[in-house]
Design a protein around this motif. Structure first.
Motif: not given
Length: 382
Positions: A157-158, A179-183
């Protein structure tokens, strides 16, 4: 709706037995009924087949006749001399290029405004190499953030999803975690309930039903451990296990070792889920991880109260604990057994929760979900 579109739905397989495949074909039907042109594509054809709509009414394409081989790479000087392995890898690369070219050819048939929906992370590997010029690409994940985070799919995914036009998870809670993981291109789209059976389960049979693949993710081993605590106190009840999978032989051995052969029936796969639920009074889901499980929606639509591990945001979004079903902490076998004992021992609770489940689950109707898809398509056109 802003008009008819070309929509391509790409999955790991077009006919593999499982929830994502069922979701893909039902969603394809709904898009088609809404006036869109739909083409479903699988990376490969499956060994364990799911019954498809007959006829589907839209093209169904498999890029490979069977699961493609995994990539091989030399990891040392000695591996460089493994001539058969090197030749096999060269053949794999050629076949993959042909599959990608075929996918590109399918995509090029699209009219302006076309959309590619990729339902599973692995399939994105082929879509990412294909020609998607002029198309909007939407990725999906049908599992929770925590389940993805603990697996190799997190890295995929990343690697593959940040550049997509949009990608979707199944709940707002999971979207917030990503979203909190930068996506920053993530949204959410719940699975839709196909419909309500005309008549709910009468809840007269002393049967607890489990419906799902017999794999590690579905936690049937934990369900058997829980049932070993329930069965002595409910000798007139049975556990009906619907499904097939690679762990079946091992699970049957465990069942025998636990002394449960007299109260557990292995029903195999079923294409008549409403019929199976009509013969049940309680539904149980013992998964280690889930996304937005259709089996729970279907059970509730049939008026069958559910006991489930609280293993994902989608589960606790579907079941309102104590109102229309009972949740147990994820992996807590004793707690799941307690929830089953409560439901099997109290017919008034079963009836009340079952009736509320049938009413509450209608908030996930197909009409509601299709409206959300049309809004997303319009948003991506801006």
């Amino acid at each position: 709706m802003s008009g008819s579109r070309d929509i391509f739905i790409v999955s790991n397989s077009t006919d593999e037995l499982g929830g994502v495949t069922g979701w893909m074909h039902r969603t394809a039907q709904l898009f088609q009924e809404a006036g869109h042109r739909v083409h479903t594509v699988g990376v490969h054809a499956a060994e364990r087949k799911m019954a498809l709509p007959d006829p589907p009414g839209y093209p169904v394409t498999a890029l490979y006749p069977a699961h493609p081989p995994t990539p091989w790479a030399a990891r040392g000087l000695r591996d460089r001399f493994r001539i058969p392995a090197r030749r096999a890898e060269a053949r794999r690369v050629v076949r993959k290029r042909r599959a990608v070219d075929r996918l590109s050819e399918i995509f090029r048939a699209a009219r302006p405004g076309g959309v590619v929906i990729v339902t599973q992370v692995w399939a994105m590997e082929w879509v990412g190499e294909a020609d998607t010029a002029g198309l909007r690409v939407i990725g999906m994940s049908h599992e929770s953030y925590d389940y993805s985070r603990a697996s190799h799919r997190y890295r995929w995914i990343r690697n593959h999803y940040p550049a997509l036009d949009h990608w979707l998870v199944l709940t707002a809670e999971d979207a917030d975690k990503w979203a909190g993981d930068g996506m920053d291109n993530v949204g959410f789209m719940p699975n839709a309930l196909a419909g309500l059976p005309d008549v709910p389960s009468p809840r007269r049979e002393k049967s607890v039903a489990s419906i799902g693949r017999l794999t590690d993710q579905k936690g049937i081993d934990m369900l058997l451990d829980a049932w070993a605590l329930v069965a002595p106190q409910r000798p007139d009840w049975r556990l009906d296990v619907y499904g097939t999978g690679e762990d079946e032989a091992e699970l049957r051995t465990l069942c025998t070792a636990l002394g449960l052969d007299g109260s557990v029936d292995w029903r195999g796969r079923t294409d008549d889920v409403p019929g199976a639920l009509a013969d049940s009074s309680v539904f149980v889901q013992s998964s280690r991880g889930e996304g937005f499980p259709l089996a729970l929606l279907e059970a509730m639509a049939s008026g069958v109260p559910c006991a489930a591990f609280d293993c994902a945001p989608g589960v606790r979004e579907i079941i309102r604990d104590g109102e229309d079903g009972l949740l147990a902490p994820a992996g807590d076998i004793g707690a799941l057994a307690d929830r089953l004992l409560r439901l099997t021992g109290n017919p008034r609770m079963r009836d009340a929760m079952g009736d509320r489940a049938r009413a509450n689950v209608q908030r996930f109707s197909e009409a509601e979900t299709m409206g959300r898809w049309e809004e997303l398509f319009a948003l991506l056109e801006r």
